[in-house]
Design a protein around this motif. Structure first.
Motif, short mmCIF file in Angstrom:
data_model
loop_
_atom_site.label_atom_id
_atom_site.label_comp_id
_atom_site.label_asym_id
_atom_site.label_seq_id
_atom_site.Cartn_x
_atom_site.Cartn_y
_atom_site.Cartn_z
N SER A 157 0.83 -1.21 0.20
CA SER A 157 -0.12 -0.13 -0.01
C SER A 157 0.72 1.34 -0.26
CB SER A 157 -0.97 -0.01 1.14
OG SER A 157 -0.06 -0.31 2.34
N ALA A 158 0.57 2.37 -0.91
CA ALA A 158 0.99 3.48 -0.74
C ALA A 158 0.11 4.82 -1.06
CB ALA A 158 2.29 3.65 -1.84
N GLY A 159 -0.36 5.35 0.05
CA GLY A 159 -1.22 6.50 0.16
C GLY A 159 -2.63 5.65 0.09
N SER A 160 -3.64 6.18 -0.97
CA SER A 160 -4.86 5.58 -0.98
C SER A 160 -5.01 4.38 -1.88
CB SER A 160 -5.51 6.68 -1.33
OG SER A 160 -5.32 7.10 -2.38
N SER A 161 -3.76 4.05 -2.25
CA SER A 161 -3.76 3.09 -3.39
C SER A 161 -2.94 1.71 -2.97
CB SER A 161 -2.70 3.42 -4.64
OG SER A 161 -3.58 4.66 -5.21
N VAL A 162 -3.55 0.70 -3.56
CA VAL A 162 -3.07 -0.76 -3.16
C VAL A 162 -2.33 -1.32 -4.47
CG1 VAL A 162 -3.40 -3.08 -2.39
CG2 VAL A 162 -4.58 -1.03 -1.33
N SER A 170 -5.61 -10.03 -15.51
CA SER A 170 -6.85 -9.43 -15.54
C SER A 170 -7.06 -9.31 -13.90
CB SER A 170 -7.96 -10.16 -15.99
OG SER A 170 -9.25 -9.74 -15.83
N ILE A 171 -7.69 -7.89 -13.57
CA ILE A 171 -8.07 -7.78 -12.34
C ILE A 171 -9.33 -6.48 -12.45
CG2 ILE A 171 -6.16 -6.04 -12.16
CD1 ILE A 171 -6.02 -6.59 -9.32
N GLY A 172 -10.16 -6.67 -11.60
CA GLY A 172 -11.37 -5.96 -11.63
C GLY A 172 -11.86 -5.90 -13.02
N GLY A 173 -11.74 -6.88 -13.76
CA GLY A 173 -12.43 -6.98 -15.04
C GLY A 173 -11.56 -6.30 -16.20
N ASP A 183 -7.86 1.15 -6.29
CA ASP A 183 -8.26 2.12 -5.25
C ASP A 183 -8.34 1.42 -3.79
OD1 ASP A 183 -10.17 3.57 -3.54
OD2 ASP A 183 -9.53 5.20 -4.91
N GLY A 184 -7.76 1.68 -2.83
CA GLY A 184 -7.78 1.13 -1.35
C GLY A 184 -9.24 1.08 -0.75
N VAL A 185 -10.10 2.18 -1.26
CA VAL A 185 -11.51 2.35 -0.83
C VAL A 185 -12.43 1.48 -1.82
CG1 VAL A 185 -13.04 3.78 -0.02
CG2 VAL A 185 -10.66 4.23 0.52
N SER A 186 -12.39 1.84 -2.80
CA SER A 186 -13.45 1.32 -3.79
C SER A 186 -13.10 -0.08 -4.64
CB SER A 186 -13.62 2.43 -4.99
OG SER A 186 -12.80 2.40 -5.79
N VAL A 189 -9.93 -0.44 -10.37
CA VAL A 189 -8.38 -0.70 -10.77
C VAL A 189 -8.05 0.56 -11.36
CG1 VAL A 189 -6.99 -1.71 -12.80
CG2 VAL A 189 -8.77 -2.88 -11.48
N LEU A 190 -6.91 1.25 -11.01
CA LEU A 190 -6.62 2.74 -11.34
C LEU A 190 -5.71 2.51 -12.83
CD1 LEU A 190 -4.97 3.63 -7.85
CD2 LEU A 190 -7.31 4.17 -9.08
N PRO A 191 -5.57 3.61 -13.26
CA PRO A 191 -4.74 3.68 -14.59
C PRO A 191 -3.47 3.28 -14.78
CG PRO A 191 -6.24 5.70 -14.30
CD PRO A 191 -6.06 5.08 -13.10
#
Length: 904
Positions: A157-162, A170-173, A183-186, A189-191
């Motif tokens: 984890s780093a900041g609000s990201s994992v 494939s992850i999160g579709g 995103d560590g909350v929602s 998958v981030l860009p």
């Protein structure tokens, strides 16, 4: 299974009776229920019962105490593959923490008392979670669910990201090659998407930089071999950072230095065997060069010391097997020799304590199964001893706790060698600890004494070869000594039965009697009873004043008796009862006027009977004929059912994995199906309400309940005689059959995505089709999900629920894990079968030639494991590079492994 009807896209539920061969209309009308009682689950597993680290082969119950014997060394609570442990004290597991079904290989704190965990798992607590999950501080599982499609090896984890690394694409579709940010909350998958061309094994964040190690040769579109540094914000690769010539398995940050461990021989083009250090600011290789002689798998930094764990034996010229303390500046190893007796795979520092996990039994000559802790100031081994029952792959620290993850199913238990006692009420081990030096195959309780037979030389503090009497309270061996000071049982004892003043023992021994002996329970002397069997005895049953015997013999009691006999207790002579079997009889149980037999036979009692039979007073086989497709090793009969355990995968014409309940009158298979995953059931015992099973299984009832389980037995009237669910390519195939009972008012099929609901009604069933096997297809399931099915039957004023049956819909078939790699011994292979299908698992050499076949043919849906000892038809595998190759319809894949020379 007969062909299912072609389904409509608007009506995915399409049942039909198999015997009639035509569609029946679903009942639309529902009968109003007067009062609905809470449903009773017919196969609930008691998750409070402690489990073991190796097979359970014998079970005996005396009052509120359950005695178990086998090959195990640890008993403990069924925690699943992850546990949060107190960093102080004895390391007991903290509650609550959800049971994880599978393997945990990565973890990081969430900063709020919870944890992000990754690995190769399918369920966390009661929720389906594929390979990645967020466990909150209160032990609950959050809705966060990115679901990478393959194993996760690293989470940071780093900041609000994992940040996540592994073997997924494939992850999160969304498509992500081996590495991703979420995103560590929602859980979105981030860009951030640098991408790699091979597995990512380790991540370490420092400031704005993420360091990555693995099996890749390109990263972020650039040629980066096995090691890379990436800007966290942009995902750009830092080109000045050095790479390696083989896999990077461990990273640790100490000040401005990045410490690197793995399988490499060079880093940044310079010689660095398995360990190196890089200046984080300049990317320059430092002079730090401890030179271990083999892989480093784990690193941790504490002040001016770098701790290294792995498979090495030497650090430079010093013998420091598996764990060493290195000067953070010079790389010189300290003289500290903790000497774990096996590889160290994980390290963590909390306060003034170093924690180590891996695959070892002892540390500093003291028992520490797979987990240990050291005082950093004194280097001394602490009393911290959680006793993990299998490999530990990851350790992470947070707020005075240590999260341990791995292949284990229990942490926080006790050392118990081959024999233990469990409190039936609490499920926990008692203080009873006879400590055997070899496996226990048979147990019997009588009064205040526990008799144990097996293949041991001492137990209970006394030499007592293969047979001993133990005090049921203290665990000490009593003065009862069948050998009279001289070992009498020089070969294993496999079966025990207790009569009035007599202990009957069967096995492989030739003294004091051939294969079967009667020992006076007071004096320990063999009595006149001497049936003189001509081959080993494997099963004994004392019933109605007769000793029934099963085994491999063809002569016993002065008569020709093939593998099964009844003996007179006074003379030892064979009685006229003579079923005769054509294969070994391994298990016996009694009904009111019936003897049930299980084993490896195909005929018995003058009739064709496959591995299981019911025999009458005249020795003839009764019409009761469930038939199993492989061996039956254990039987238990109560007032409601006959339970069978063994290596079979089908019985009574129905698929059942190694355990089943059979109608005592008809032999038909009852809809009791705990959903066992494993190899063999060796032992069964129980009461009218619960069945206790011991064997070599890993899960049962969808729970990580390895080697020992207490399962709710068949309860009440069995109104549903058949109920099964199985995943196939087109969905879940369901089959059921009702009993012929006027008490049934209505019935319906339900489905849930958690074992205890909430339940959704799929369809109303027609109980008028009693005794007819009916099939249906649930085509609404989705890959990567776990479903539970049950049938609810409405009676006058109440309901009964049958099930639930757990069905996992795998995304695809193929290899999931191979370890250890490299190896000079056996290899362990995990593979998954998405739906029942023909598949092949082979070992190939570098030229593509077949070396060995590990599995072939029609394989059941689910997760499987196989251990290969390295032997092939051509002989023992030579050192070199080989490939494990999987083939199934539409799927082919290979994993490379290295066979090392034998240890020097």
């Amino acid at each position: 299974m007969a062909a299912l009807p072609r389904r409509s896209r608007f009506a995915p539920w399409a049942p039909r009776p198999v015997l009639l061969g035509w569609f029946i209309a679903m009942l639309i009308a529902c009968v109003a229920l007067i009062a609905c009682a809470a449903p009773a689950f017919a196969q609930a597993v008691d998750t409070t019962l402690w489990i073991t680290d190796r097979p359970v082969r014998a079970i005996a119950r005396a009052g509120d105490i359950l005695y178990i014997g086998g090959d195990f060394t640890v008993v403990g609570p069924a925690t699943g593959a992850g546990a949060v442990l107190d960093a102080a004290g004895d390391g007991r597991a903290r509650s609550p923490f959800p049971r994880i079904l599978g393997m945990v290989s990565a973890a990081t704190p969430d900063g709020a008392g919870g944890w992000f965990v990754g690995g190769d798992f399918t369920r966390v607590g009661r929720l389906p979670r594929r390979n990645l999950a967020h466990v909150l501080a209160d032990g609950s599982v959050s809705a966060w669910d990115p679901s990478p499609n393959r194993i996760v090896y690293a989470v940071e984890s780093a900041g609000s990201s994992v940040y996540v690394g592994g073997e997924f694409d494939s992850i999160g579709g969304q498509a992500r090659e081996y590495v991703a940010a979420v995103d560590g909350v929602s859980g979105e998958v981030l860009p951030w998407n640098p991408g790699a061309d091979g597995a990512v094994y380790v991540l370490a964040a420092a400031g704005t930089t993420m360091y990555v190690g693995g099996g890749f040769t390109s990263f972020g579109g650039l040629a980066r071999r096995y090691l890379a540094a990436i800007d966290v914000a942009s995902g750009d690769v830092t080109t000045s950072f050095p790479d390696a010539d083989d896999r990077v398995l461990a990273l640790a940050i100490g000040g401005s230095t990045v410490y690197v461990g793995g399988a490499f021989a060079h880093l940044g083009g310079q010689p660095r065997s398995f360990a190196a250090a890089v200046d984080a600011a300049t990317g320059a290789l430092t002079a730090w060069n401890p030179s271990p002689d083999y892989w480093i798998s784990a690193l941790a930094v504490s002040g001016s010391t770098v701790y290294a764990g792995g498979s090495f034996e030497y650090m430079g010229s010093l013998y420091l097997p598996h764990l060493a303390a290195l000067d953070a500046t010079t790389g010189v190893a300290a003289s500290w020799i903790p000497a774990p007796q096996g590889p160290v795979r994980a390290l963590a520092v909390s306060g003034h304590t170093l924690f180590a996990g891996g695959s070892f039994d002892t540390v500093a000559d003291e028992a520490r199964p797979n987990l240990a802790a050291f005082d950093i100031g004194t280097d001394a081994l602490t009393a911290w001893n959680p006793c993990a029952n299998a490999n530990v792959e990851v350790l992470a620290s947070s707020g005075g706790t240590i999260l341990a993850g791995g292949e284990f199913t229990s942490v926080g238990g006790l050392m118990r060698r081959s024999v233990a006692a469990l409190d039936v009420g609490t499920g926990a081990a008692t203080a009873w600890d006879p400590e055997s030096d070899g496996p226990v195959f048979a147990l019997a309780a009588s009064g205040g004494t526990i008799y144990a037979g097996g293949s041991f030389d001492s137990m209970g503090g006394r030499r007592c070869q293969n047979l001993v009497a133990l005090d049921a309270v203290t665990g000490a061996a009593t003065s009862w000594n069948p050998g009279g000071g001289v070992p009498a049982f020089e070969e294993p004892v496999r079966a025990l039965a207790i009569g009035s003043g007599t202990v009957y023992a069967g096995g492989e021994f030739g003294s004091p009697r051939f294969f079967l002996a009667a020992i006076d329970s007071a004096t320990g002397s063999p009595d006149y009873f001497d049936p003189f069997a001509n081959s080993p005895v494997d099963a004994l049953l004392l019933h109605d004043g007769v000793l029934y015997v099963g085994g491999q013999f063809t002569s016993i009691g002065g008569a020709n008796r093939s593998r099964i006999a009844a003996l007179d207790l006074r003379t030892g002579n064979a009685l006229s009862w003579n079923p005769g079997a054509d294969g070994t009889v391994k298990a016996l149980a009694a009904g009111d006027s019936t003897i049930y037999a299980g084993g490896l036979f195909s005929t018995i009692g003058g009739a064709s009977r496959s591995h299981i039979a019911a025999l009458g007073r005249d020795g003839a086989a009764l019409p009761w004929d469930p038939g199993a497709n492989s061996s039956v090793y254990a039987l238990w009969a109560d007032s409601k059912a006959v339970y069978a355990g063994g290596s079979f995968t089908a019985i009574g014409g129905e698929p059942h994995q190694r355990i089943a309940a059979l109608d005592a009158a008809s032999g038909s298979v009852l809809p009791w199906n705990p959903g066992l995953s494993g190899d063999v059931i060796f032992a069964l015992t129980g009461t009218d309400s619960r069945l206790i099973a011991g064997g070599s299984f890993a899960t049962i009832g969808g729970e990580p309940q390895s080697f020992l389980a207490s399962i709710e037995g068949v309860t009440g009237d069995t109104l549903v005689r058949l109920f099964e669910a199985e995943a196939h390519a087109d969905g879940v195939h369901l089959r059921w059959r009702f009993a012929a009972s006027p008490a049934i008012r209505s019935a319906w099929m339900e489905r849930a995505e958690a074992e205890h609901g909430p339940w959704t009604r799929l369809a109303t069933l027609d109980p008028a089709t009693q005794t007819v096997v009916t099939e249906a297809l649930d085509a609404t399931v989705e890959p990567g999900h776990v479903y539970w099915y049950r049938i609810t039957v409405a009676l006058e004023g109440t309901t009964q629920a049958y099930g639930p049956i757990r069905v996992e819909i795998l995304r695809m078939s193929g290899l999931t894990r191979l370890w250890p790699n490299p190896t000079n011994g056996a290899i362990h292979v995990d593979y998954a079968v998405a739906q029942t299908e023909d598949a092949r698992l082979r070992v190939l050499d570098v030229a593509g030639r077949e070396v060995a076949v590990l599995a072939r043919g029609l394989m059941d849906q689910g997760r499987h494991s196989v251990v290969w000892d390295g032997n092939s038809p051509a002989g023992t595998l030579k050192p070199g590079v080989y490939f494990l190759h999987w083939e199934s319809p539409g799927r082919s894949m290979s994993l490379r492994f290295v066979r090392l020379p034998a240890p020097r």
